[in-house]
Design a protein around this motif. Structure first.
Motif, PDB file in Angstrom:
ATOM      1  N   ARG A  47       0.839  -1.212   0.000  1.00 36.83           N
ATOM      2  CA  ARG A  47       0.000   0.000   0.000  1.00 36.83           C
ATOM      3  C   ARG A  47       0.867   1.252   0.000  1.00 36.83           C
ATOM      4  NH1 ARG A  47      -3.337  -2.916   3.584  1.00 36.83           N
ATOM      5  NH2 ARG A  47      -2.318  -1.949   5.382  1.00 36.83           N
ATOM      6  N   ALA A  48       1.911   1.248   0.809  1.00 35.82           N
ATOM      7  CA  ALA A  48       2.814   2.398   0.861  1.00 35.82           C
ATOM      8  C   ALA A  48       3.464   2.632  -0.499  1.00 35.82           C
ATOM      9  CB  ALA A  48       3.876   2.179   1.933  1.00 35.82           C
ATOM     10  N   ALA A  49       3.863   1.554  -1.155  1.00 36.53           N
ATOM     11  CA  ALA A  49       4.486   1.685  -2.477  1.00 36.53           C
ATOM     12  C   ALA A  49       3.488   2.196  -3.512  1.00 36.53           C
ATOM     13  CB  ALA A  49       5.064   0.340  -2.907  1.00 36.53           C
ATOM     14  N   ARG A  50       2.254   1.656  -3.469  1.00 35.17           N
ATOM     15  CA  ARG A  50       1.247   2.116  -4.436  1.00 35.17           C
ATOM     16  C   ARG A  50       0.928   3.591  -4.240  1.00 35.17           C
ATOM     17  NH1 ARG A  50      -1.003  -3.157  -3.585  1.00 35.17           N
ATOM     18  NH2 ARG A  50      -2.355  -2.328  -1.954  1.00 35.17           N
ATOM     19  N   LEU A  88      10.576  -4.396  -9.531  1.00 35.96           N
ATOM     20  CA  LEU A  88       9.451  -4.774  -8.673  1.00 35.96           C
ATOM     21  C   LEU A  88       8.376  -3.688  -8.656  1.00 35.96           C
ATOM     22  CD1 LEU A  88      11.296  -6.372  -5.625  1.00 35.96           C
ATOM     23  CD2 LEU A  88       9.788  -7.564  -7.234  1.00 35.96           C
ATOM     24  N   LEU A  89       8.790  -2.438  -8.572  1.00 36.56           N
ATOM     25  CA  LEU A  89       7.835  -1.337  -8.570  1.00 36.56           C
ATOM     26  C   LEU A  89       7.068  -1.281  -9.893  1.00 36.56           C
ATOM     27  CD1 LEU A  89      10.030   1.335  -6.815  1.00 36.56           C
ATOM     28  CD2 LEU A  89       7.729   0.674  -6.069  1.00 36.56           C
ATOM     29  N   ARG A  90       7.756  -1.528 -10.967  1.00 37.52           N
ATOM     30  CA  ARG A  90       7.125  -1.539 -12.284  1.00 37.52           C
ATOM     31  C   ARG A  90       6.060  -2.635 -12.353  1.00 37.52           C
ATOM     32  NH1 ARG A  90       9.233  -3.032 -17.763  1.00 37.52           N
ATOM     33  NH2 ARG A  90       8.559  -1.423 -19.206  1.00 37.52           N
ATOM     34  N   ARG A  91       6.405  -3.797 -11.819  1.00 42.17           N
ATOM     35  CA  ARG A  91       5.449  -4.903 -11.809  1.00 42.17           C
ATOM     36  C   ARG A  91       4.257  -4.581 -10.908  1.00 42.17           C
ATOM     37  NH1 ARG A  91       6.975 -11.309 -11.450  1.00 42.17           N
ATOM     38  NH2 ARG A  91       4.845 -12.094 -11.700  1.00 42.17           N
ATOM     39  N   LEU A  92       4.531  -3.999  -9.747  1.00 40.26           N
ATOM     40  CA  LEU A  92       3.455  -3.632  -8.826  1.00 40.26           C
ATOM     41  C   LEU A  92       2.513  -2.625  -9.473  1.00 40.26           C
ATOM     42  CD1 LEU A  92       2.280  -3.808  -5.920  1.00 40.26           C
ATOM     43  CD2 LEU A  92       3.795  -1.907  -5.322  1.00 40.26           C
ATOM     44  N   ARG A  93       3.068  -1.642 -10.171  1.00 40.80           N
ATOM     45  CA  ARG A  93       2.243  -0.627 -10.828  1.00 40.80           C
ATOM     46  C   ARG A  93       1.346  -1.251 -11.895  1.00 40.80           C
ATOM     47  NH1 ARG A  93       3.376   1.833 -15.430  1.00 40.80           N
ATOM     48  NH2 ARG A  93       5.627   1.455 -15.300  1.00 40.80           N
ATOM     49  N   LEU A 111       9.361  -4.820   1.348  1.00 43.65           N
ATOM     50  CA  LEU A 111      10.222  -3.740   1.834  1.00 43.65           C
ATOM     51  C   LEU A 111      10.902  -3.027   0.671  1.00 43.65           C
ATOM     52  CD1 LEU A 111      11.818  -5.491   4.932  1.00 43.65           C
ATOM     53  CD2 LEU A 111      10.479  -3.375   4.986  1.00 43.65           C
ATOM     54  N   SER A 112      11.309  -3.789  -0.330  1.00 49.89           N
ATOM     55  CA  SER A 112      11.993  -3.198  -1.473  1.00 49.89           C
ATOM     56  C   SER A 112      11.115  -2.198  -2.203  1.00 49.89           C
ATOM     57  CB  SER A 112      12.445  -4.307  -2.438  1.00 49.89           C
ATOM     58  OG  SER A 112      13.178  -3.772  -3.516  1.00 49.89           O
ATOM     59  N   VAL A 113       9.841  -2.538  -2.418  1.00 47.17           N
ATOM     60  CA  VAL A 113       8.969  -1.587  -3.121  1.00 47.17           C
ATOM     61  C   VAL A 113       8.575  -0.414  -2.226  1.00 47.17           C
ATOM     62  CG1 VAL A 113       8.089  -3.249  -4.799  1.00 47.17           C
ATOM     63  CG2 VAL A 113       6.864  -2.944  -2.631  1.00 47.17           C
ATOM     64  N   ALA A 114       8.401  -0.655  -0.937  1.00 44.98           N
ATOM     65  CA  ALA A 114       8.021   0.437  -0.037  1.00 44.98           C
ATOM     66  C   ALA A 114       9.125   1.479   0.081  1.00 44.98           C
ATOM     67  CB  ALA A 114       7.671  -0.114   1.343  1.00 44.98           C
ATOM     68  N   TYR A 115      10.369   1.014   0.120  1.00 49.20           N
ATOM     69  CA  TYR A 115      11.511   1.930   0.253  1.00 49.20           C
ATOM     70  C   TYR A 115      12.159   2.248  -1.093  1.00 49.20           C
ATOM     71  CZ  TYR A 115      11.455   1.469   5.352  1.00 49.20           C
ATOM     72  OH  TYR A 115      11.098   1.521   6.689  1.00 49.20           O
ATOM     73  N   ALA A 116      11.757   1.547  -2.149  1.00 49.25           N
ATOM     74  CA  ALA A 116      12.348   1.700  -3.487  1.00 49.25           C
ATOM     75  C   ALA A 116      13.850   1.424  -3.474  1.00 49.25           C
ATOM     76  CB  ALA A 116      12.061   3.094  -4.052  1.00 49.25           C
TER      77      ALA A 116
END
Length: 236
Positions: A47-50, A88-93, A111-116
């Protein structure tokens, strides 16, 4: 077992902030309340990453931009070879959530996507002596996830062990299948690396959060630290 960065890496990337953690007693299954703990942890950090992605695409995040600059300095095209957190962020998006693989990997990916910040997890049973982040000589071997053997190009940044095996290529781009976490994994080394301005605080928070959840899930008693050029080695 150790983790260190070669002096040439510190020389060329003085802004580098690596966090390192070791833990044992990891299992592929968690039961009872631990299942809910993993799901809640992953959901919270996704959620934080999104929320960050809703305000800015992954390529514009300062953490990712810092790695793109580093890849350019290494002679790599940043949009061809992305750091692990950007991928990972690209996949999440695109997909809205990350795949569930293994409870430890799920936690680290969240953790990786939340903190980038790229987070690498190594099964220490497949690592000889320890890991050094250094420039490749060109004679090291790298095992892909499909079982093929590659040789990193001379000068490429790799995670090398004492047997001359590369456990990651292009620094934070791609890990080896040799030391990937699997159902039999018990002891692990986790390395999170960042280059952006607030990296010292962010990496410290990430490692503390990881240590806390690992202790909750597996009573793993993790040890962790943030390395510096003056204290560049972690021993476990």
């Amino acid at each position: 077992m150790y983790v260190r960065h070669a002096s040439e890496i510190w020389r060329d990337f003085p802004e580098l902030v690596p966090g390192v953690l070791s833990a044992g007693g990891i299992t592929a299954e968690v039961r009872g309340d631990a299942v809910a703990t993993v799901e809640a942890f992953v959901a919270e950090h996704e959620r934080a990453a999104r929320a960050r992605l809703a305000a800015s695409p992954e390529g514009e995040l300062p953490e990712v931009r810092a790695w793109r600059r580093a890849f350019s300095r290494m002679g790599l095209k940043p949009t061809q070879y992305r750091c692990a957190s950007e991928s990972l962020l690209r996949r999440l998006r695109k997909e809205g959530s990350l795949p569930r693989i293994h409870p430890l990997i799920d936690v680290c990916n969240a953790l990786s996507v939340a903190y980038a910040i790229p987070v690498a997890v190594f099964d220490v049973s497949a690592v000889t002596d320890g890991l050094e982040v250094r420039y490749a000589g060109g004679d090291e071997t790298y095992l892909t996830f499909s079982g093929e053997t590659e040789h990193p190009a001379p000068g490429e940044v790799i995670f090398a062990d004492g047997a001359g095996r590369a456990h990651a290529r292009r620094w934070t781009n791609r890990q080896s299948g040799l030391s990937a976490v699997r159902d039999s994994t018990g002891d692990v080394l986790v390395v999170a690396e960042a280059l952006h301005e607030s990296a010292p605080a962010d990496v410290g928070k990430l490692m503390a959060a990881l240590a806390g959840v690992l202790d909750d899930l597996w009573q793993a008693r993790p040890e962790h630290t943030v390395l510096t050029a003056s204290a560049p080695r972690f021993d476990s």
